[in-house]
Design a protein around this motif. Structure first.
Motif, PDB file in Angstrom:
ATOM      1  N   LYS A   1     -33.238  34.181  69.921  1.00  0.00           N
ATOM      2  CA  LYS A   1     -32.961  33.329  71.856  1.00  0.00           C
ATOM      3  C   LYS A   1     -34.252  32.506  71.831  1.00  0.00           C
ATOM      4  O   LYS A   1     -34.361  32.205  73.256  1.00  0.00           O
ATOM      5  N   ALA A   2     -35.288  32.109  71.397  1.00  0.00           N
ATOM      6  CA  ALA A   2     -36.262  31.422  71.145  1.00  0.00           C
ATOM      7  C   ALA A   2     -35.955  29.680  72.100  1.00  0.00           C
ATOM      8  O   ALA A   2     -35.102  29.469  71.643  1.00  0.00           O
ATOM      9  N   ASP A   3     -36.798  29.450  73.119  1.00  0.00           N
ATOM     10  CA  ASP A   3     -35.702  28.452  73.707  1.00  0.00           C
ATOM     11  C   ASP A   3     -36.260  26.759  72.492  1.00  0.00           C
ATOM     12  O   ASP A   3     -35.184  25.859  72.431  1.00  0.00           O
ATOM     13  N   THR A   4     -36.828  27.157  71.975  1.00  0.00           N
ATOM     14  CA  THR A   4     -37.353  25.959  70.567  1.00  0.00           C
ATOM     15  C   THR A   4     -35.771  25.604  70.094  1.00  0.00           C
ATOM     16  O   THR A   4     -35.838  24.929  68.674  1.00  0.00           O
TER      17      THR A   4
ATOM     18  N   VAL B   1     -31.764  25.388  72.387  1.00  0.00           N
ATOM     19  CA  VAL B   1     -31.151  26.591  72.959  1.00  0.00           C
ATOM     20  C   VAL B   1     -31.889  26.152  74.447  1.00  0.00           C
ATOM     21  O   VAL B   1     -31.730  27.060  75.712  1.00  0.00           O
ATOM     22  N   GLY B   2     -33.389  25.649  74.980  1.00  0.00           N
ATOM     23  CA  GLY B   2     -33.721  25.593  76.067  1.00  0.00           C
ATOM     24  C   GLY B   2     -32.624  24.336  77.124  1.00  0.00           C
ATOM     25  O   GLY B   2     -32.322  24.333  78.257  1.00  0.00           O
TER      26      GLY B   2
ATOM     27  N   MET C   1     -38.660  31.255  61.397  1.00  0.00           N
ATOM     28  CA  MET C   1     -39.616  32.614  61.508  1.00  0.00           C
ATOM     29  C   MET C   1     -39.555  32.654  62.359  1.00  0.00           C
ATOM     30  O   MET C   1     -39.389  31.641  63.855  1.00  0.00           O
ATOM     31  N   ALA C   2     -39.775  33.895  63.033  1.00  0.00           N
ATOM     32  CA  ALA C   2     -39.785  33.897  64.519  1.00  0.00           C
ATOM     33  C   ALA C   2     -41.144  34.211  64.978  1.00  0.00           C
ATOM     34  O   ALA C   2     -41.677  33.793  64.249  1.00  0.00           O
ATOM     35  N   PRO C   3     -41.396  33.326  66.306  1.00  0.00           N
ATOM     36  CA  PRO C   3     -42.720  33.301  67.134  1.00  0.00           C
ATOM     37  C   PRO C   3     -43.425  34.526  66.148  1.00  0.00           C
ATOM     38  O   PRO C   3     -44.318  34.362  66.126  1.00  0.00           O
TER      39      PRO C   3
ATOM     40  N   SER D   1     -35.444  21.958  65.277  1.00  0.00           N
ATOM     41  CA  SER D   1     -35.940  22.364  66.493  1.00  0.00           C
ATOM     42  C   SER D   1     -36.404  21.865  67.802  1.00  0.00           C
ATOM     43  O   SER D   1     -36.876  22.416  69.132  1.00  0.00           O
ATOM     44  N   GLY D   2     -36.960  20.589  67.009  1.00  0.00           N
ATOM     45  CA  GLY D   2     -37.853  19.724  68.027  1.00  0.00           C
ATOM     46  C   GLY D   2     -39.393  20.492  67.395  1.00  0.00           C
ATOM     47  O   GLY D   2     -40.360  18.909  67.818  1.00  0.00           O
ATOM     48  N   LEU D   3     -39.853  20.794  66.796  1.00  0.00           N
ATOM     49  CA  LEU D   3     -40.993  21.012  65.982  1.00  0.00           C
ATOM     50  C   LEU D   3     -41.601  20.547  65.228  1.00  0.00           C
ATOM     51  O   LEU D   3     -41.010  19.794  63.844  1.00  0.00           O
TER      52      LEU D   3
END
Length: 439
Positions: free
Chosen positions: A43-46, A67-68, A263-265, A321-323
């Motif tokens: 559920k992370a915005d990224t 998601v954001g 991975m999750a943050p 994801s935009g990263l």
């Protein structure tokens, strides 16, 4: 070519499950029906939406939407972390429901099925009746929230095209007498196998529309694609048969298997990434044994998130994801094996050679792939090679993990990530159940 090529018959039905992952969630959760919903890895915005319900699609939210951004478009959107096991179970249940009406001949992906029609089933009224019966069988036997679009056509390739022409809950038939004019209005990207890169290549050769493509004769199609694929496509788009009915050509023995994970943050550190990689290897090595292979090499891939300053001075790429990120990978060969402990030693050796320093402190993606697979029947065992009975240890672990879940017994290195890196939602991979888990 078949002598029956120009008969007004449908040879195949292609069943495309509409917004499958999102529809399964709406079936499981009646309170979410009729509401905008997206399936997400976390559920992370990224991160990005894996799937969207039709209510969400109507607002412009689709697969790949961050998601954001989805929350900005629709603050009340329902976000659900997908569960691969649920989707695998529903895929199997839908296949069983289809089988009540017509045998499933092919399963290209978790949300697609193909039925081959025989004899009088190919007559358009009977084919349409079978298609309607399939829709009703899914509705009655699996769930009211699940819909499918069905394409009917003389060959598999056209049937898949037809299944995409009307969504949701569509039913389209393409008969030889209607071709190729019935598909002249489509975009080049609507053709299976034509992605962004292929479209650019076709545009560079002067083909920008479907009408321009269909105007080519067979020799022109062969020249355009520079392969027999052009000849096949020429016939498929006209409702003819080429003997393989649009099926992908087999590449022979499986050459690799593996897992990867964004991975999750909380795991985006060197220690967290190692724990996640450990779990990915644990799953891959178990699959290796279940599928009766030995591996001869291993590849490890790591992607590192970059700050704006780092991305400006380093060669970087942009993740979906935009990263902004940099990547590193390494492959190691070894004597063929299948036990987890030996494979873990190989991965530890690879891991020790990963890049170090300030530019590599934020790993966010890890992939582990076992390659150069050989079937157990071709493996040449060495005398006294199994030091410490490692094969026996792996067999014991497998026995318990198949019975109680694949993370029940594992080496300590993956303990921090035991609940992370769940089995990823499969798009093209057909889910396989090993014991109580799908992988």
């Amino acid at each position: 070519m078949s002598g029956a090529t120009h008969l007004e018959r449908f040879g195949f039905l292609h069943i495309d499950l509409n917004s499958f992952f999102a529809s399964v969630e709406q079936q499981l959760h009646p309170e979410f029906r009729g509401k905008p919903l997206a399936v997400v890895p976390t559920k992370a915005d990224t991160t990005c939406c894996i799937a969207a319900s039709y209510e969400a699609k109507a607002l412009g939210i689709k697969t790949g939407t961050q998601v954001g951004e989805a929350k900005r478009i629709c603050p009340e959107i329902v976000l659900i972390e997908g569960d691969h096991a649920d989707y695998a179970k529903y895929s199997k249940a839908i296949a069983d429901a289809v089988e009540l009406c017509c045998p499933v001949a092919h399963t290209p992906s978790i949300d697609e099925m193909v039925c081959q029609l025989m004899g009088r089933e190919q007559e358009p009224p009977r084919a349409r009746r079978i298609a309607l019966d399939i829709k009703q069988s899914i509705y009655k036997n699996v769930g009211v929230a699940l819909r499918c679009s069905i394409g009917m056509a003389p060959n598999r390739y056209l049937a898949k095209i037809a299944s995409d022409m009307q969504k949701p809950d569509g039913l389209i038939g393409l008969l030889p007498s209607q071709l190729p004019r019935a598909i002249a209005h489509l975009e080049l990207r609507d053709l299976p196998g034509v992605g962004a890169r292929t479209e650019v290549r076709l545009n560079a050769k002067g083909i920008r529309t479907m009408e321009e493509l269909l105007a080519l004769d067979r020799a022109g199609m062969h020249k355009l694609w520079d392969s027999v694929w052009g000849d096949r496509l020429y016939h498929w788009l006209r409702g003819e048969e080429t003997g393989d009915d649009g099926a992908p050509v087999s590449t022979g023995v499986q050459k690799s298997l593996g897992h990867s994970h964004v991975m999750a943050p909380e795991f985006r550190s060197q220690e967290g990434a190692w724990a996640v990689a450990h779990k990915l290897l644990h799953k891959a090595s178990m699959r290796l044994r279940m599928e009766k292979f030995y591996a001869g090499s291993m590849a490890v891939t790591i992607r590192f998130a970059l700050t704006k300053e780092q991305a400006a001075r380093m060669k970087s790429r942009q993740h979906f994801s935009g990263l902004k990120h940099s990547g590193w990978g390494m492959e190691a060969r070894f004597r063929e094996c299948q036990d987890t402990l030996t494979l873990l030693e190989v991965m530890r050796g690879i891991w020790s050679k990963r890049p170090q320093g300030a530019d590599f402190e934020r790993p966010f993606f890890v992939g582990v792939t076992l390659r150069n697979l050989i079937p157990e029947s071709e493996y040449q065992a060495e005398l006294f090679a199994d030091e410490g009975n490692r094969a026996g240890l792996s067999a014991t672990m497998d026995k318990l993990n198949l019975k109680y879940g694949h993370t029940t017994l594992h080496f300590a290195g993956m303990l921090p990530a035991r609940e992370s890196a769940p089995t990823r939602i499969a798009f093209t991979q057909i889910p396989v159940q090993y014991g109580v888990d799908y992988m």
